[in-house]
Design an enzyme around this catalytic site. Structure first.
Site, PDB file in Angstrom:
ATOM      1  N   TYR A  71      39.725  23.669  43.588  1.00 15.78           N
ATOM      2  CA  TYR A  71      39.418  24.201  42.256  1.00 15.78           C
ATOM      3  C   TYR A  71      37.917  24.255  42.075  1.00 15.78           C
ATOM      4  CZ  TYR A  71      42.858  25.735  38.958  1.00 15.78           C
ATOM      5  OH  TYR A  71      43.747  26.513  38.289  1.00 15.78           O
ATOM      6  N   GLU A 121      36.073  26.053  39.195  1.00 12.53           N
ATOM      7  CA  GLU A 121      35.602  26.745  37.983  1.00 12.53           C
ATOM      8  C   GLU A 121      34.102  26.559  37.837  1.00 12.53           C
ATOM      9  OE1 GLU A 121      37.860  25.343  34.644  1.00 12.53           O
ATOM     10  OE2 GLU A 121      39.620  26.493  35.200  1.00 12.53           O
ATOM     11  N   ASP A 159      32.695  52.361  38.764  1.00  9.76           N
ATOM     12  CA  ASP A 159      33.825  51.676  39.395  1.00  9.76           C
ATOM     13  C   ASP A 159      34.026  52.323  40.769  1.00  9.76           C
ATOM     14  OD1 ASP A 159      36.241  50.792  40.323  1.00  9.76           O
ATOM     15  OD2 ASP A 159      37.349  51.150  38.456  1.00  9.76           O
ATOM     16  N   THR A 164      36.783  46.961  44.148  1.00 12.66           N
ATOM     17  CA  THR A 164      37.730  46.140  44.881  1.00 12.66           C
ATOM     18  C   THR A 164      37.118  45.883  46.256  1.00 12.66           C
ATOM     19  OG1 THR A 164      38.836  48.052  45.833  1.00 12.66           O
ATOM     20  CG2 THR A 164      39.754  47.205  43.774  1.00 12.66           C
ATOM     21  N   LYS A 209      39.890  48.184  49.729  1.00  8.57           N
ATOM     22  CA  LYS A 209      40.153  49.603  50.026  1.00  8.57           C
ATOM     23  C   LYS A 209      39.245  50.026  51.190  1.00  8.57           C
ATOM     24  CE  LYS A 209      41.989  50.233  45.391  1.00  8.57           C
ATOM     25  NZ  LYS A 209      41.874  50.873  44.075  1.00  8.57           N
ATOM     26  N   ARG A 222      42.279  41.353  49.595  1.00 11.34           N
ATOM     27  CA  ARG A 222      42.630  41.840  48.262  1.00 11.34           C
ATOM     28  C   ARG A 222      41.794  41.073  47.240  1.00 11.34           C
ATOM     29  NH1 ARG A 222      46.307  45.354  46.950  1.00 11.34           N
ATOM     30  NH2 ARG A 222      46.254  45.806  49.146  1.00 11.34           N
TER      31      ARG A 222
END
Ligand SMILES: *Cc1c(COP(=O)(O)O)cnc(C)c1O
Length: 415
Positions: A54, A56, A200, A226, A229, A235
């Protein structure tokens, strides 16, 4: 392939599905423009113990202990991404493209603010203001369109709409648009009306990273992409921005939108950016575009209509109505031949979105397998034969065999 010994011993049910999907990927042809194949190194990075952590917060400022190594890997990912896109600031934590866009809007806008985005059925993305998406629900989007005759974005029209609507932000960068984007003109229009500029580049990031397409990062206020692609990574997504917006972008990602980042994916992003910085990636991107251009030419020779008349990038939208079938019907026929494509709307499509008139084809995945001009020509001949002789099951069976033989000649890197 990774050694899946424990998975097969412990959970044969899931392993059997993974195996069937592996065979499908090996034997079938992927022409979906948003898909690609990661390297072995990226696959291994995703399967590391970093998934247990974790984290954060951001490197050096975490809300959990024990993050010294996660800090190192996230810092490497950020530094490589900065170099790759000439970015001033990068946040590599967004979990995927749509959440990244949500964070961008949150960083720059208040709910109800006016935004310009390209219509979904003209090549835009759901997260660019479609009414069924959070973007269209939370913000007051006006949608611009492509010119019906040219199939391209008319910057004079965009300017007219911007002058009339006075948006707080203009969004450029698309999912089904095959032309270079005039980033500088968008910036000039945005400056004229006092709007933020948001690019984008989810689809074209790999081609931009290789400098085979124009890079908006030095021009625009904020850029999202992203990583899975054309960039050919895990991903996920990232946001790049000018230093002056760094704090508000970071705060929008965490704590605004997300909790803990997926550190194993961060490691895989770092590996992906490392790969994209190698000279070989430029050769790959060049070939992706050369393959797409040839594919469009071959379709045109056979009488197909390509929206905008061709392509500058990795994709094209083909209007199937001239061949007497819909995009969905074409998708189903090609599926029977072991060729995966995605149906697509065409500008001002007379047919409904679930059964639109077009098919979107893309070359990133087959280029990763090493397919070049010679293969592209054969592929277009098969696609055309399947469509023209769609009533003949033996024909489709025969094409499926040829597709499989070609695929077996060009292995997927991670398998
Ligand atoms: C693919 C895509 C996205 C969304 O990415 P997800 O990871 O599927 O959420 C956003 N914007 C554009 C332009 C895209 O093409």
């Amino acid at each position: 392939m990774l050694n899946y010994k424990n998975l097969s011993e412990q959970d044969g049910e899931v392993m059997a599905i993974v195996q069937r999907e592996t065979v499908r990927q090996v034997e079938e042809m992927e022409l979906i423009a948003s898909e690609n194949y990661v390297s072995k190194a990226i696959l291994e990075a995703m399967a590391t113990v970093l998934t247990n952590k974790y984290s954060e917060g951001f490197p050096g400022h975490r809300y959990y202990g024990g993050n010294q190594f996660v800090d190192e890997v996230e810092t490497i990912a950020v530094e490589r991404a900065k170099k790759l896109f000439s970015a001033e600031h990068v946040n590599v934590q967004p979990l995927s493209g749509s959440p990244a866009n949500a964070a961008v809007y949150m960083a720059f806008l208040k709910p109800g603010d006016k935004v310009l985005g390209l219509r979904l059925d003209h090549g835009g993305h759901l997260s660019h203001g479609h009414p069924v998406n959070f973007s269209g629900m939370l913000y007051d989007f006006t949608q611009y369109e492509v010119d019906i005759t040219t199939g391209q974005i008319n910057m004079e029209k965009v300017r007219e709409i911007a002058l009339r609507e006075k948006p707080k932000m203009i969004v450029a960068g698309y999912s089904a648009y095959s032309r270079e984007i005039e980033w500088q003109k968008f910036k000039e229009i945005a400056d004229e009306v006092g709007a933020f500029t948001f690019a984008d580049i989810a689809h074209t990031a790999g081609l931009i990273a290789a400098r085979e397409m124009n890079n908006p990062t030095p021009i625009f206020d904020v850029v999202s992409t992203t990583t899975h692609k054309t960039l050919r990574g895990p991903r996920g997504a990232m946001i790049m921005c000018k230093e002056q917006f760094a704090k508000q972008v970071d705060r929008a990602v965490f704590p605004g939108m997300q909790g803990g980042p997926h550190d194993h994916i961060t490691a895989a992003k770092a590996v992906c950016f490392g790969e994209a910085l190698q000279p070989g990636f430029k050769i790959y991107a060049k070939q992706v575009i050369a393959n797409a251009k040839l594919m469009a030419e071959e379709f045109i020779k056979l009488g197909y209509k390509i929206i905008s008349g061709g392509t500058d990038n990795h994709l094209m939208v083909v209007d199937m109505t001239s061949k007497g079938l819909s995009g969905k019907e074409a998708e189903i026929i090609l599926d029977k031949c072991g060729i995966s494509v995605s149906r697509s709307t065409i500008p001002n499509d007379p047919n409904p979105p679930m059964n639109p008139s077009g098919v979107r084809f893309g070359t990133p995945a087959i280029t990763t397998r090493g397919m070049k001009q010679e293969e592209i020509k054969k592929i277009v001949v098969w696609i055309n034969a399947a469509i023209e002789q769609r009533e003949e099951p033996e024909m489709l069976e025969n094409i499926k065999k040829q597709v499989k033989n070609m695929c077996l000649e060009f292995p997927i890197p991670s398998i």
